[in-house]
Design an enzyme around this catalytic site. Structure first.
Site, PDB file in Angstrom:
ATOM      1  N   LYS A   1       0.872  -1.183   0.000  1.00  0.00           N
ATOM      2  CA  LYS A   1       0.000   0.000   0.000  1.00  0.00           C
ATOM      3  C   LYS A   1       0.899   1.219   0.000  1.00  0.00           C
ATOM      4  CE  LYS A   1      -4.435   0.824  -0.013  1.00  0.00           C
ATOM      5  NZ  LYS A   1      -5.548   0.047  -0.548  1.00  0.00           N
ATOM      6  N   ASP A  32      -6.996   4.242  -4.617  1.00  0.00           N
ATOM      7  CA  ASP A  32      -7.684   4.056  -3.333  1.00  0.00           C
ATOM      8  C   ASP A  32      -8.360   5.402  -3.048  1.00  0.00           C
ATOM      9  OD1 ASP A  32      -7.917   2.091  -0.888  1.00  0.00           O
ATOM     10  OD2 ASP A  32      -7.399   3.982   0.053  1.00  0.00           O
TER      11      ASP A  32
END
Ligand code: NDP
Length: 448
Positions: A129, A169
């Site tokens: 991430k 995201d």
């Protein structure tokens, strides 16, 4: 063999000590490792080879400065992150989040979750991430472009289709992905489609990627309800958020005959008892980038509640699709009192530990994000397949693949929970399915 429970507690204490102040990361680790007792008892080799200790330590963490100039010519400085958490099953894979709340603890929590989620999909992808504390809200397209170019000017040296494949995201949609890919292409002199996913379908993106997470959550909830002899058709639903995941969850709920009566953004929520008018919502949020309060201005029979609690709106199905820890124990109790029978996490870790306990104690269908929102990353893996074969699949074919994957994820989690003595517990099911796949690959590779 030392007592497994004591060992898990010791590992957790170490994680807290070694990652001080990273509250969300601690929460994510605790939620996973406290469910692993049964699998560790059945497989002492995982403990012997310190698999959990290794899984809790990211393989690499990169933090960098992102300087850029705003439209007035003023220099702005943000912080960029990329955490490659685990590459046992494939190249690092996970989104980038641009939001003022982003710091290392958020990125690590998301990367840790992503490792298990990606394993649950059964696709060959590791977990990662990244992101920045930059807020694209209120910035011009030119400012967002300059920020993305600066961000990629450092990130490019750490990624690649066989190394690390970022995606979107919160705050990173098609516009940002375009700017990021454009800069990568320019710096590296390579048209490497597989280096980033969530691209526009006109230049290498997969059809259905935009819809995938939202559609996938609804497919997962549909399977949970089917396993209990129920159906989604005719159910009243509340969906938090009004971003990418929320909008396409609403679209699929509507297509399956359910009715969505409320949705939100970070300022408030709208309650529309006749059902949210999706075309209006899409225009406001996707085309015009406006706020949810504007929906009520256009639909006078809808009520806008500033800073209210969306979970007070009665529903049978609740889909938290905004952000972490947005649904606490009190909200969970309100939902249960109002007759909620199913909860599917579109967002990552949106339900607090107290909320999860309340849902599980009540015995309703509760689908954790690791399983329920895995459709997004699974479709990203399908995008990588298309890029590798220089192919482009139709919407119908890709959606069929997504649907099959969500059914398989549900089946694997359901069967594994029963195998380990917790029938109907999708938290245990998803954690063990993901853990076993990563752990077995790590064992095979030796101490690396
Ligand atoms: P978007 O940026 O498209 O939308 C986020 C939505 O959540 C917006 O409506 C936003 O409102 C709201 N929101 C964000 N932060 C807060 C907050 N602190 N309080 C209340 N509302 C908030 O993001 P996505 O839809 O892509 O992501 C939503 C969630 O789903 C995240 O947890 C993400 O990690 C997860 N997820 C996303 C996937 C994807 O494919 N996009 C895949 C799997 C999980 P506002 O506009 O006011 O900020």
């Amino acid at each position: 063999m030392p007592d497994i429970q004591a060992r898990i507690e010791t590992i957790f204490e170490q994680v807290v000590r070694r990652n001080a102040g990273e509250r969300e990361f601690h929460q994510a680790v605790k939620e996973v490792i406290e469910t692993l007792g049964p699998v560790l008892r059945a497989h002492p080799e995982y403990t012997e080879h310190k698999i959990i200790e290794r899984i809790c330590e990211p393989e690499r963490q990169i933090i960098f400065r992102v300087p850029w100039q705003d439209d007035r010519g003023e220099v702005q400085i943000h912080r960029g992150f990329r955490v490659g958490f685990n590459s046992a099953l494939g190249p690092y894979k996970g989104g980038l989040r641009f939001h003022p709340s982003v710091y290392l603890g958020i990125v690590k929590f998301l990367g840790f979750e992503q490792t298990f989620k990606n394993a649950v999909t059964g696709m060959p992808i590791g977990g990662a991430k990244g992101g920045s504390d930059f807020d694209p809200k209120g910035r011009s397209d030119a400012e967002v472009m300059r920020f993305c170019q600066s961000f990629m000017t450092e990130l490019y040296r750490h990624i690649g289709e066989f190394t690390d494949v970022p995606a979107g995201d919160i705050g990173v949609g098609a516009r940002e992905i375009g700017f990021l890919f454009g800069q990568y292409k320019r710096i590296t002199n390579r048209y490497e489609s597989g280096v980033i996913t969530g691209k526009d379908p006109r230049w290498g993106g997969s059809l259905v990627r935009r819809e995938a997470t939202g559609y996938g959550v609804v497919y997962f909830v549909e399977e949970m309800l089917k396993a209990r002899g129920e159906s989604i058709e005719g159910k009243t639903c509340v969906v938090s958020g009004s971003g990418n995941v929320a909008i396409y969850a609403m679209e699929k709920l509507e297509a399956l005959g359910a009715q969505v009566v409320a949705c939100s953004d970070s300022n408030g929520f709208v309650h529309h008892p006749r059902g949210i008018h999706l075309a209006t919502l899409k225009r406001l949020k996707e085309a015009e980038r406006r706020r949810i309060r504007d929906y009520a201005a256009e639909r006078p029979d809808a009520k806008y509640v500033e800073a209210g609690r969306i979970w007070d709106v009665p529903c049978q199905v609740a889909l938290p699709c905004a952000t972490e820890n947005e649904l606490d124990e009190r909200a969970a109790r309100t939902l249960l009192a109002n007759g909620c029978v199913a909860v599917g996490e579109g967002a990552n870790m949106p339900v607090t530990p107290g909320g999860v306990r309340a849902f599980q104690a009540a015995g309703i269908a509760y689908g954790p994000g690791k399983a329920a929102n895995a459709g997004g990353v699974a479709t990203s893996a399908l995008e990588m397949q298309q890029n590798a074969s220089r192919d482009a699949w139709t919407f119908e074919y890709t959606e069929r693949r997504l649907h099959e994957i969500m059914r398989r994820i549900h089946r694997d989690c359901h069967e594994t929970a029963a195998e380990f003595g917790c029938p109907g517990n999708y938290v245990v099911g998803a954690n063990i399915v993901g853990f076993r796949r990563v752990a077995d690959a790590m064992l095979a590779f030796g101490v690396v």
